[in-house]
Design an enzyme around this catalytic site. Structure first.
Site, PDB file in Angstrom:
ATOM      1  N   HIS A 143       5.773  -5.102   8.602  1.00 18.26           N
ATOM      2  CA  HIS A 143       5.788  -6.490   9.046  1.00 18.26           C
ATOM      3  C   HIS A 143       5.978  -7.452   7.870  1.00 18.26           C
ATOM      4  O   HIS A 143       5.034  -8.058   7.376  1.00 18.26           O
ATOM      5  CB  HIS A 143       4.499  -6.811   9.821  1.00 18.26           C
TER       6      HIS A 143
ATOM      7  N   SER B 160       1.704  -9.767  10.651  1.00 20.96           N
ATOM      8  CA  SER B 160       1.023  -8.720   9.880  1.00 20.96           C
ATOM      9  C   SER B 160      -0.476  -8.815  10.116  1.00 20.96           C
ATOM     10  O   SER B 160      -1.127  -9.766   9.678  1.00 20.96           O
ATOM     11  CB  SER B 160       1.334  -8.888   8.383  1.00 20.96           C
ATOM     12  N   SER B 161      -1.025  -7.823  10.808  1.00 21.48           N
ATOM     13  CA  SER B 161      -2.451  -7.836  11.149  1.00 21.48           C
ATOM     14  C   SER B 161      -3.322  -7.869   9.902  1.00 21.48           C
ATOM     15  O   SER B 161      -4.255  -8.664   9.790  1.00 21.48           O
ATOM     16  CB  SER B 161      -2.788  -6.593  11.991  1.00 21.48           C
ATOM     17  N   ASN B 162      -3.012  -7.026   8.906  1.00 21.92           N
ATOM     18  CA  ASN B 162      -3.894  -6.976   7.737  1.00 21.92           C
ATOM     19  C   ASN B 162      -3.832  -8.269   6.931  1.00 21.92           C
ATOM     20  O   ASN B 162      -4.829  -8.689   6.346  1.00 21.92           O
ATOM     21  CB  ASN B 162      -3.598  -5.736   6.883  1.00 21.92           C
TER      22      ASN B 162
ATOM     23  N   GLU C  35       0.779  -0.739  16.347  1.00 19.28           N
ATOM     24  CA  GLU C  35      -0.093   0.397  16.011  1.00 19.28           C
ATOM     25  C   GLU C  35      -0.988   0.759  17.192  1.00 19.28           C
ATOM     26  O   GLU C  35      -1.196   1.944  17.489  1.00 19.28           O
ATOM     27  CB  GLU C  35      -0.958   0.079  14.784  1.00 19.28           C
TER      28      GLU C  35
ATOM     29  N   SER D 123       2.003  -5.370   3.337  1.00 19.76           N
ATOM     30  CA  SER D 123       3.456  -5.230   3.497  1.00 19.76           C
ATOM     31  C   SER D 123       4.218  -6.324   2.747  1.00 19.76           C
ATOM     32  O   SER D 123       5.419  -6.493   2.950  1.00 19.76           O
ATOM     33  CB  SER D 123       3.831  -5.226   4.984  1.00 19.76           C
TER      34      SER D 123
ATOM     35  N   CYS E 124       0.863  -1.183   0.000  1.00 20.12           N
ATOM     36  CA  CYS E 124       0.000   0.000   0.000  1.00 20.12           C
ATOM     37  C   CYS E 124       0.902   1.237   0.000  1.00 20.12           C
ATOM     38  O   CYS E 124       2.131   1.126   0.130  1.00 20.12           O
ATOM     39  CB  CYS E 124      -0.895   0.004   1.239  1.00 20.12           C
TER      40      CYS E 124
END
Length: 316
Positions: A46, A228-230, A131, A273, A17
Site C-alpha cells: 500500500h 496503509s493500515s500500519n 489481509e 510500505s 519491513c
C-alpha cells in the site's frame, strides 16, 4: 533571514519491513524473468509511489484474477489472498507467484490448524482490508468471524463457546488489540490464542519507536499511504502517546506548513510500505525552512530477511 531552529526526531526502525522488501523484489524479479507485462492482483504494497514505480517498469495492477490473461504471470500481493484465488489460477494453468508476507502466511497456517482441530475462528481485524479478506478466505464461509472492536466481542454469535480460537491482522495497534483480546478471554474463557503474537515484529517495532519519540515532539508526521493500515496505526499511537498533532502524509507536498507554525520539534516516522526516499524528501523540505538538527530515536535493530519464492531463484 535566519531560519528558526528545529529538532527533528527520526524514528528507527521506520519504513520498509522485510515482507514489503520481498514483495517488491518479487515483482522486479518477475519482470526480469518473464518480461513485461506482469500482472499483480491488488497493489503489491500500500504505497502509490512504489506502485507507480513498478507500473513504469511494466507491472499491471488489477483487482481480480478475472482481469488477468491466462498467458501472463500474475503475482499475489503481500497482504495475502483467499484460498480460492490460487486455486482458480491453478485451474486456469496460469504462472503465479505468491508474494504474501511470510508472517501473514503464518496466520493462515494457524487458522487452518485450528479449523482442523474443530475450532471456529474469531479474527481481530479491519473489515474490507485485503489481509483480513485473505485470512478469512482460508476457510469456508462462517468458519471465521470478524471483530473490530471490544463492543463487537459482546455481540458476536459463535457456534460453541468452548470450541474457539482467535487470530489477528498483522498490522494492528498493539494497545487496541490487547483490549479486544482481553474482552474475548472474558467472554470466552476457553478461547485459544496464537502461540506467538500475530502482530508482526515490524508493526510492533515501528509503534514502539513512535511511542518513545512522541512525548518529546510538538508534532509528528508519519510518511505513508491512507490505505496503509500500519501507517494509520502509527498516527494513532503517536497521538495516544502524547503528541496531539499526529498526521499522515504521502509526500512532502502534503505537509500543512501553516499548522506547524511555531513548532520547535517534530517527529518523523514511516509506515512499513513507505520507501526511505520519501522520508528523505520530507527531511529536505524541513531543512529548506528550518535550521534542522536530526536526532535518531532507536528502539530496535532489524535484520530480518525473507527469501523470494524458489520459482524466481531458478533460471527460466
Amino acid at each position: 533571514m535566519s531560519k528558526s531552529p528545529l529538532t527533528l526526531y527520526l524514528a528507527a526502525p521506520r519504513g520498509f519491513c522485510a515482507g514489503v522488501d520481498r514483495a517488491i523484489k518479487i515483482v522486479e524479479m518477475s519482470l526480469e524473468k518473464w518480461g513485461p507485462p506482469v500482472y499483480v492482483r491488488h497493489e503489491i504494497v500500500h504505497n502509490r509511489f512504489v506502485v507507480d514505480g513498478l507500473r513504469e517498469k511494466g507491472a499491471v495492477f488489477v483487482e481480480e484474477l478475472d482481469d488477468c490473461p491466462d498467458d501472463r504471470p500474475v503475482i499475489f500481493s503481500a497482504h495475502g489472498v483467499p484460498k480460492a484465488v490460487p486455486n482458480e489460477a491453478a485451474r486456469r494453468e496460469m504462472v503465479y507467484v505468491d508474494a504474501t508476507c511470510p508472517l501473514v502466511s503464518k496466520v493462515h497456517i494457524e487458522a487452518q490448524r485450528h479449523a482442523e482441530a474443530g475450532l471456529q475462528m474469531i479474527m481481530i481485524g479491519h473489515a474490507g482490508h485485503p489481509e483480513t479478506i485473505g485470512t478469512m478466505g482460508q476457510l469456508p464461509d462462517g468458519e471465521v468471524l470478524l471483530v473490530e472492536t471490544e463492543a463487537d466481542v459482546e455481540t458476536v454469535e459463535v457456534r460453541d463457546p468452548e470450541r474457539l480460537a482467535f487470530v489477528t491482522q498483522t498490522t494492528l495497534s498493539l494497545d487496541d488489540t490487547a483490549g479486544i483480546v482481553a474482552a474475548l478471554k472474558r467472554r470466552f474463557p476457553a478461547i485459544v490464542g496464537p502461540h506467538k503474537e500475530d502482530i508482526c515484529y515490524a508493526t510492533t517495532n515501528r509503534q514502539e519507536a513512535v511511542k518513545a519519540m512522541a512525548p518529546s515532539c510538538d508534532a509528528l508526521l508519519v510518511v505513508g499511504a491512507p490505505n496503509s493500515s500500519n501507517s494509520r496505526r502509527l498516527v494513532e499511537v503517536g497521538a495516544r502517546a502524547g503528541c496531539s498533532y499526529s498526521q499522515l502524509v504521502q509526500r512532502a507536498t502534503d505537509i500543512d506548513w501553516r499548522a506547524l507554525e511555531g513548532i520547535q520539534s517534530i517527529g518523523i516516522s514511516a509506515g512499513a510500505s513507505a520507501p526511505e526516499e520519501l522520508v528523505d524528501e520530507v527531511i529536505a523540505a524541513f531543512s529548506e525552512r528550518y535550521e534542522v538538527s536530526v536526532q535518531e530515536v532507536v528502539t530496535a535493530e532489524e535484520n530480518v530477511e525473507f527469501k523470494v519464492p524458489r520459482v524466481l531463484r531458478v533460471p527460466a
